[in-house]
Design an enzyme around this catalytic site. Sequence first.
Site, mmCIF file in Angstrom:
data_model
loop_
_atom_site.group_PDB
_atom_site.id
_atom_site.type_symbol
_atom_site.label_atom_id
_atom_site.label_comp_id
_atom_site.label_asym_id
_atom_site.label_seq_id
_atom_site.Cartn_x
_atom_site.Cartn_y
_atom_site.Cartn_z
ATOM 1 N N ASP A 67 8.658 -5.355 -6.283
ATOM 2 C CA ASP A 67 9.390 -6.614 -6.227
ATOM 3 C C ASP A 67 9.194 -7.315 -7.569
ATOM 4 O OD1 ASP A 67 9.733 -5.920 -3.586
ATOM 5 O OD2 ASP A 67 8.927 -7.779 -2.762
ATOM 6 N N HIS A 123 5.365 1.301 -6.361
ATOM 7 C CA HIS A 123 5.712 2.570 -5.732
ATOM 8 C C HIS A 123 6.414 3.497 -6.720
ATOM 9 C CE1 HIS A 123 5.166 0.924 -1.500
ATOM 10 N NE2 HIS A 123 5.130 -0.164 -2.250
ATOM 11 N N SER A 225 1.674 -9.742 -12.190
ATOM 12 C CA SER A 225 1.635 -9.115 -13.502
ATOM 13 C C SER A 225 3.015 -8.579 -13.849
ATOM 14 C CB SER A 225 0.577 -8.017 -13.531
ATOM 15 O OG SER A 225 0.258 -7.692 -14.869
#
Length: 274
Positions: A67, A123, A225
């Site tokens: 995201d 991911h 981050s």
Amino acid sequence: MGRFSRIESPALTRLSIAVWQQFADDLRLQDAQTQQFRSLQECFTRQLKPGLRPVDARPEIVSSPCDALIGACGRIQGNQLFQAKGFPYTLEDLIPDERVAARYRNGQFVTLRLKSSMYHRFHAPVDCRVRQVNYISGDTWNVNPIALKKVEKLFCKNERAVLELECGHPDYCLTLVPVAAILVASMKFHFLPEPLDLTYQGANRIPCDARLQKGEEMGYFQHGSTIIAFASEQYHLCPGIAEGHSIKMGEALLSGHPVTGTKTSTETTPTPDI
């Protein structure tokens, strides 16, 4: 902040989250598998309910690894790219391995910034194999837009890791560069034995052998981050990918040539249950 976030106290955690929500109205804990956290770190690294992040299964699509809000993105001009308008840096500044950096001359890049309120796990964007993590110790500057417009070559100064993704096609190259930032400044990869942070004392080039399916969890940040995704020049940005755009893990990020022998389904698949 790292020490504070690891304190296991449900009462202190609830208070900390309540304060946090006053400054981050997009903190969506209702999407998490649990709303009860023993520590603030458990909240930062929360897992989501199954099925909330469907992964684009088309073989020509590189899905977003996380995201994020999209920062600078687009075609790399030779070896030059930008962290913000007027703030250039080079591939070699960010990726110290010249062999790896050379693959992305005139390629594509996308800067993916994870806000502190976002889902912190990342991911695999394609079916791939990771044989090595190149860890580069450094500073922990904030990676928000204000800092990016004031600190020259910020990403190249911060603690980061370089992950080459072997995708089964020698002409189509992908690399992820997770960049740590202020506060916790820690990256955890499931295929490495220990977290990577400023206390790490091991080798910079860490061998591993991780075979990952598209959408499979690779690891997580312990605070907000950035991940910079690099693709060779055969790829292009998917429609809608532009600075300021919000993207979810699993959504289409880049498009390239389908891998030979892979089915060309247009369906989406749920995130693997890790």
